[in-house]
Design an enzyme around this catalytic site. Structure first.
Site, PDB file in Angstrom:
ATOM      1  N   SER A   1      -0.287  13.253   6.739  1.00  0.00           N
ATOM      2  CA  SER A   1      -2.251  12.649   7.054  1.00  0.00           C
ATOM      3  C   SER A   1      -2.620  13.487   5.672  1.00  0.00           C
ATOM      4  O   SER A   1      -4.139  13.073   5.339  1.00  0.00           O
ATOM      5  CB  SER A   1      -2.185  13.419   7.896  1.00  0.00           C
ATOM      6  OG  SER A   1      -1.550  12.767   8.895  1.00  0.00           O
TER       7      SER A   1
ATOM      8  N   GLU B   1      -1.749   4.841   9.127  1.00  0.00           N
ATOM      9  CA  GLU B   1      -2.939   4.325   9.089  1.00  0.00           C
ATOM     10  C   GLU B   1      -4.316   5.334   9.220  1.00  0.00           C
ATOM     11  O   GLU B   1      -5.226   5.098   9.646  1.00  0.00           O
ATOM     12  CB  GLU B   1      -3.704   3.169   9.179  1.00  0.00           C
ATOM     13  CG  GLU B   1      -2.729   1.882   7.929  1.00  0.00           C
ATOM     14  CD  GLU B   1      -3.594   0.537   8.159  1.00  0.00           C
ATOM     15  OE1 GLU B   1      -5.022   0.438   8.654  1.00  0.00           O
ATOM     16  OE2 GLU B   1      -2.509   0.058   8.334  1.00  0.00           O
ATOM     17  N   GLY B   2      -3.274   6.982   9.675  1.00  0.00           N
ATOM     18  CA  GLY B   2      -5.024   8.051  10.351  1.00  0.00           C
ATOM     19  C   GLY B   2      -4.109   8.117  11.530  1.00  0.00           C
ATOM     20  O   GLY B   2      -4.918   7.617  12.398  1.00  0.00           O
TER      21      GLY B   2
ATOM     22  N   ARG C   1      -8.671   0.589  10.456  1.00  0.00           N
ATOM     23  CA  ARG C   1      -8.885   0.488  11.855  1.00  0.00           C
ATOM     24  C   ARG C   1      -9.220   0.774  13.022  1.00  0.00           C
ATOM     25  O   ARG C   1      -8.079   0.246  14.516  1.00  0.00           O
ATOM     26  CB  ARG C   1      -8.992   2.149  11.353  1.00  0.00           C
ATOM     27  CG  ARG C   1      -8.357   3.136  10.527  1.00  0.00           C
ATOM     28  CD  ARG C   1      -8.831   4.800  10.492  1.00  0.00           C
ATOM     29  NE  ARG C   1      -8.467   5.393   9.680  1.00  0.00           N
ATOM     30  CZ  ARG C   1      -8.218   6.280   8.717  1.00  0.00           C
ATOM     31  NH1 ARG C   1     -10.178   6.665   8.885  1.00  0.00           N
ATOM     32  NH2 ARG C   1      -7.882   6.856   7.555  1.00  0.00           N
TER      33      ARG C   1
ATOM     34  N   LEU D   1       6.296  -0.749  37.976  1.00  0.00           N
ATOM     35  CA  LEU D   1       7.797  -1.168  37.935  1.00  0.00           C
ATOM     36  C   LEU D   1       8.696  -1.459  38.546  1.00  0.00           C
ATOM     37  O   LEU D   1       9.298  -1.941  38.206  1.00  0.00           O
ATOM     38  CB  LEU D   1       7.474  -2.704  37.013  1.00  0.00           C
ATOM     39  CG  LEU D   1       6.269  -3.255  36.631  1.00  0.00           C
ATOM     40  CD1 LEU D   1       6.898  -4.360  35.136  1.00  0.00           C
ATOM     41  CD2 LEU D   1       5.741  -4.269  37.957  1.00  0.00           C
TER      42      LEU D   1
ATOM     43  N   PHE E   1       0.593  -0.787   0.458  1.00  0.00           N
ATOM     44  CA  PHE E   1      -0.299   0.500  -0.419  1.00  0.00           C
ATOM     45  C   PHE E   1       1.050   1.191   0.016  1.00  0.00           C
ATOM     46  O   PHE E   1       1.107   1.164   0.825  1.00  0.00           O
ATOM     47  CB  PHE E   1      -0.782   0.369   1.008  1.00  0.00           C
ATOM     48  CG  PHE E   1      -1.796   0.978   1.104  1.00  0.00           C
ATOM     49  CD1 PHE E   1      -3.182   0.683   1.143  1.00  0.00           C
ATOM     50  CD2 PHE E   1      -1.383   1.983   2.280  1.00  0.00           C
ATOM     51  CE1 PHE E   1      -3.781   1.838   0.973  1.00  0.00           C
ATOM     52  CE2 PHE E   1      -2.333   3.240   2.248  1.00  0.00           C
ATOM     53  CZ  PHE E   1      -3.883   2.694   1.776  1.00  0.00           C
TER      54      PHE E   1
ATOM     55  N   GLU F   1      -4.928  12.075  15.973  1.00  0.00           N
ATOM     56  CA  GLU F   1      -5.411  13.530  15.556  1.00  0.00           C
ATOM     57  C   GLU F   1      -6.401  13.558  14.321  1.00  0.00           C
ATOM     58  O   GLU F   1      -7.444  14.612  14.696  1.00  0.00           O
ATOM     59  CB  GLU F   1      -4.821  14.377  15.670  1.00  0.00           C
ATOM     60  CG  GLU F   1      -3.923  15.338  16.476  1.00  0.00           C
ATOM     61  CD  GLU F   1      -2.530  13.412  16.802  1.00  0.00           C
ATOM     62  OE1 GLU F   1      -2.754  13.285  15.979  1.00  0.00           O
ATOM     63  OE2 GLU F   1      -1.935  14.325  17.780  1.00  0.00           O
TER      64      GLU F   1
END
Length: 390
Positions: A132, A370-371, A251, A345, A123, A374
């Site tokens: 973005s 993948e986005g 998503r 821890l 992709f 925000e």
């Protein structure tokens, strides 16, 4: 939407999680250091008695919960062992673009064979000058007779160095902005498709191949443009929209990966702290147990949000806002959970004796790619204000 998945799916997810803990987690530190899969990985997959959906092997069972809801359980369970096991099995998401906007012939040619044949699909959307804002795609596709000529560069192309084909987003009209973007199939080994970096050096998910590519007069047949039919490219199938629609499908799966990782961190932390209970005051131990319970409650809310989106998808409704809610809420929440586990821890958790610091690094990217979170909140805000979510 059922509040619970079927008992059969829950049992399958438990078996898958146990397999991932035994077979994937022991190699987690190795793949992180080496930025690649262990040599014995094919043998590990072949020896699995749990259906993994591998080509030529038993498929992932259909328990009646729906394909996409089942994928949520699959992604979470494998990620519980360690996320690298999941991307060592996955096919990529390029073929989802084919399914979304391809013609019947293109779907039959490039989508249907992916899972049966174990094809890997890339992709390629992001470019060095943008993240973005997908309308800024500068890679060009120029028609010349019976071919398209592609020129440009891509970064962070998932599986780009190993893909059977890559879905490349390019513009056919720069003046049209996002409306001019289309999606093209570029098969592996096509002249002009050059891998400039097989895998980026990343903060986390280091074994996941995210590739830098260049397209130098890369020629492909005209019918490799998705939406090509009867000698022309469908004008309504904008590549930018198809890219965003495809990402919306996946998503909630990204969210499920975050949940699996955060659940592993909680469980490891709880086990260590339980062994140290005698060292705590009653008041302090009560505060710690309440905090762990709140973390688990957060994950359960996340599961419901993701399942809501994918239940809609299984019913035929691709609700981008529901998918955005899953992506906006869950990875960021899981990042905070793992950070808090590290803090509970103390110094022990920051070293390599435990995997928590690795899981924290791995989780960071899930909020971004993948986005980003925000952008998801922007999609939700637009939907609430009556604007079109995209």
């Amino acid at each position: 939407m059922p509040m619970q998945t079927s008992r059969e799916l829950q049992d399958y997810a438990t078996a898958l999680r146990d397999w991932s803990v035994k077979q994937c987690r022991p190699y987690a530190r190795e793949v992180d250091r080496n930025h690649g899969f262990p040599e014995e990985w094919p043998k590990i997959l072949e020896a699995s008695t749990v259906p993994l959906g591998l080509p030529g092997r038993e498929p992932v069972p259909d328990f009646g919960d729906g394909y996409w809801v089942t994928r949520l359980a699959y992604y979470e369970a494998i990620s519980y062992g360690d996320m690298w096991g999941l991307y060592g099995i996955a096919n990529g998401i390029g073929h989802l673009v084919v399914k979304s906007v391809g013609t019947e012939e293109q779907i039959e040619r490039w989508y249907d064979p992916v899972e049966p044949n174990g094809w890997i699909t890339g992709f390629a959307l992001t470019e060095p000058h943008f993240g973005s804002d997908t309308s800024l795609v500068a890679t060009t596709a120029v028609r010349e007779g019976d071919e398209w000529i592609l020129n440009g560069s891509k970064i962070y192309c998932s599986y780009g160095s190993v893909a059977d084909y890559i879905v490349v987003f390019a513009t056919i009209d720069k003046s049209a902005g996002g409306r001019g973007i289309r999606a093209f199939i570029v098969e592996g080994g096509t002249p002009g498709l050059v891998v400039t970096k097989a895998n980026e050096d990343k903060l986390g998910l280091r074994a996941w191949p995210t590739t830098a590519l260049s397209l130098d007069d890369c020629r492909i047949p005209v019918d490799h443009a998705l939406g090509w039919k009867d000698g022309e490219l469908a004008p309504t199938l904008r590549g930018q929209a198809s890219a965003l629609a495809t990402l919306a499908l996946n998503r909630p799966n990204i969210a499920a990966m975050a949940i699996g990782t955060a659940q592993a961190a909680i469980d490891v932390t709880a086990e260590i702290l339980n062994d140290q209970e005698a060292e705590f005051t009653t008041q302090r131990w009560g505060a710690v147990t309440k905090e762990l319970a709140a973390m688990n409650a957060t994950l359960e809310r996340g599961r419901l949000v993701a399942r809501s989106a994918q239940s809609l998808l299984d019913s035929g409704v691709n609700d981008r806002t529901a998918a955005a809610a899953a992506k906006a809420y869950i990875p960021e929440s899981c990042e905070r959970i793992v950070l808090r586990c590290l803090q509970l821890l103390g110094p022990e958790a920051t070293g390599e004796s435990l995997l928590l610091e690795k899981w924290y690094r791995d989780l960071k990217i899930l909020d971004i790619f993948e986005g980003s979170g925000e952008i998801q909140r922007l999609i939700i805000a637009r939907a609430l204000s009556g604007s079109v979510a995209s």
